[in-house]
Design an enzyme around this catalytic site. Structure first.
Site, PDB file in Angstrom:
ATOM      1  N   SER A   1     -12.893  -3.789  -3.779  1.00 55.90           N
ATOM      2  CA  SER A   1     -13.441  -3.276  -4.769  1.00 55.90           C
ATOM      3  C   SER A   1     -14.416  -4.448  -5.445  1.00 55.90           C
ATOM      4  CB  SER A   1     -12.631  -2.477  -5.704  1.00 55.90           C
ATOM      5  OG  SER A   1     -13.320  -1.809  -6.482  1.00 55.90           O
TER       6      SER A   1
ATOM      7  N   ASP B   1     -13.938   6.804   0.790  1.00 59.18           N
ATOM      8  CA  ASP B   1     -14.349   6.031  -0.145  1.00 59.18           C
ATOM      9  C   ASP B   1     -15.627   6.427  -0.758  1.00 59.18           C
ATOM     10  OD1 ASP B   1     -14.909   4.346  -2.434  1.00 59.18           O
ATOM     11  OD2 ASP B   1     -14.225   2.629  -1.227  1.00 59.18           O
TER      12      ASP B   1
ATOM     13  N   HIS C   1     -11.249   5.769  -2.598  1.00 56.13           N
ATOM     14  CA  HIS C   1     -11.253   4.167  -2.763  1.00 56.13           C
ATOM     15  C   HIS C   1      -9.985   3.546  -2.821  1.00 56.13           C
ATOM     16  CE1 HIS C   1     -13.380   0.722  -4.138  1.00 56.13           C
ATOM     17  NE2 HIS C   1     -12.837   0.491  -5.507  1.00 56.13           N
TER      18      HIS C   1
END
Length: 381
Positions: free
Chosen positions: A157, A322, A355
């Site tokens: 991320s 995601d 995610h």
């Protein structure tokens, strides 16, 4: 060890602190005169100092990447499932470093720290920091530790954005970059989610323009809502449907505005827990760092041109569900790297978790990281 404590292969770890007196110029034009970084290390640095891996954290994480604390064995590092002896990031082979970024609220200099010029917490006066600022500070930590070149820099991320930025800012100081569940910049939708979360904090009556600590307050309500908004984006629709569906807490409709569905209760719990330990000013600054990250901005939108100086080998990983950093965003990175004729391995993992998949135990994902780092280790000097 107490049998009630789950076995953790890395063992107890201890945070360390490094102080830096040399001023750090920031992308905003401001300068941080002096600062401290809190970090942890796992494993042993080899004689050639060539086996170090830097782990960059995402929004609400910290330097506590793996292991646990002797005084709180339940406080386990956020990536403990992937880092440790015999794990994909094998601390029998690598010297792993986790660092709390500038502006954080887990010990590194940030809005809650005391401003030496005033003797009061920085609060609203702490500057806005960027991914590039974090990487510049991390490079100074590497100097402090005597590491000229990392075997790899990795993160998921926002941590993946830092790994990508390392390849641009210090191309000769890392051999490999592991960019996981990442994107080359935020979409308009993602910026919108961040702005809603920020507005929840900024409009909390207890925020006091960022100087809530001087009033002995915390904008708890704003933080709760901000976390609830963010948490929705970390999960896939399938994951939420599987875990909560339309389950009612009391088994019936109450015709009220109290939390009635299990998903409402879950989000409220997550928001409340988050507000107990995270700093609102830090949240504002980290989400802005996310918004601002865009390597191609100074290259007329050409991501390939922005990565022209990169020298590292790359492992890029995405997850099919995601929707915050969708696989097509990772493929943008891959295509830009290939246009620069760089060595790229790409894995797209079919996982239902959204995610948050980069934090979870997926055997295919972990096997890919393990195989790649085995190759990295085999090529070490």
């Amino acid at each position: 060890m107490d049998s009630s404590i789950p076995p953790r292969s890395l063992g107890p770890v201890t945070p360390q602190r490094a102080a830096f007196a040399e001023p750090l110029p920031l992308r905003s034009g401001r300068t941080l005169a002096a600062y401290e970084l809190v970090y942890e290390t796992y494993g042993t640095l080899n004689a050639a100092r060539s086996n170090a891996i830097l782990v960059c954290h995402a929004l609400n994480a910290s330097h506590h990447v793996a292991g646990w604390y002797a005084d709180d064995p339940q406080d386990v590092g956020w990536w403990d499932n992937i880092i440790g002896p015999g794990k994909p990031v094998d601390t029998d082979r690598f010297f792993v470093i986790g660092v709390n970024n500038l502006g954080g609220c887990f010990g590194s200099t940030g809005p809650m720290s005391i401003d030496p010029q005033t003797g009061q917490p920085y609060g609203s006066t702490f500057p806005v920091v960027t991914v590039e600022d974090w990487v510049a500070a991390q490079a100074r930590l590497a100097d402090h530790l005597g590491i000229e070149r990392f075997a790899a820099v990795m993160g998921g991320s926002l941590g993946g954005m830092q790994a990508l930025s390392w390849t641009r800012q210090f191309p000769d100081r890392l051999r490999h970059a592991l960019v996981i569940a990442c994107a080359p910049n935020l979409s308009a939708q993602n910026i919108a989610f961040n702005e809603v979360a920020r507005q929840a904090i900024l409009t909390d009556p207890d925020f006091h323009a960022g100087d809530y600590l001087a009033h002995g307050l915390t904008p708890v309500r704003g933080l709760r809502v901000a976390r609830m908004v963010g948490h929705i984006t970390y999960l896939s629709d399938d994951a939420m449907a599987s875990k909560f569906g339309r389950q009612l807490r009391a088994g019936r409709i109450g015709y009220s505005f109290d939390p009635e569905f299990q998903i409402e209760s879950y989000l409220g719990y997550q928001g409340g827990k988050f507000a107990e330990y995270f700093d609102a000013n830090t949240y504002l600054r980290i989400t802005k760092a996310l918004d601002y990250f865009d390597p191609a901005f100074d290259f007329d939108g050409d991501l390939s041109a922005s990565l022209a100086n990169a020298r590292a080998g790359f492992l890029v990983i995405s997850f099919t569900t995601d929707w915050r950093f969708a696989p097509e965003r990772s493929r943008e990175i891959v295509q830009a790297l290939l246009r620069n004729q760089l060595d790229v391995t790409y894995g797209e993992i079919d996982a239902p978790h959204g995610h948050d998949a980069f934090l979870l135990d997926d055997p295919r994902y972990h096997a890919l990281v393990r195989a790649y780092l085995e190759r990295v280790h085999g090529a070490l000097a």
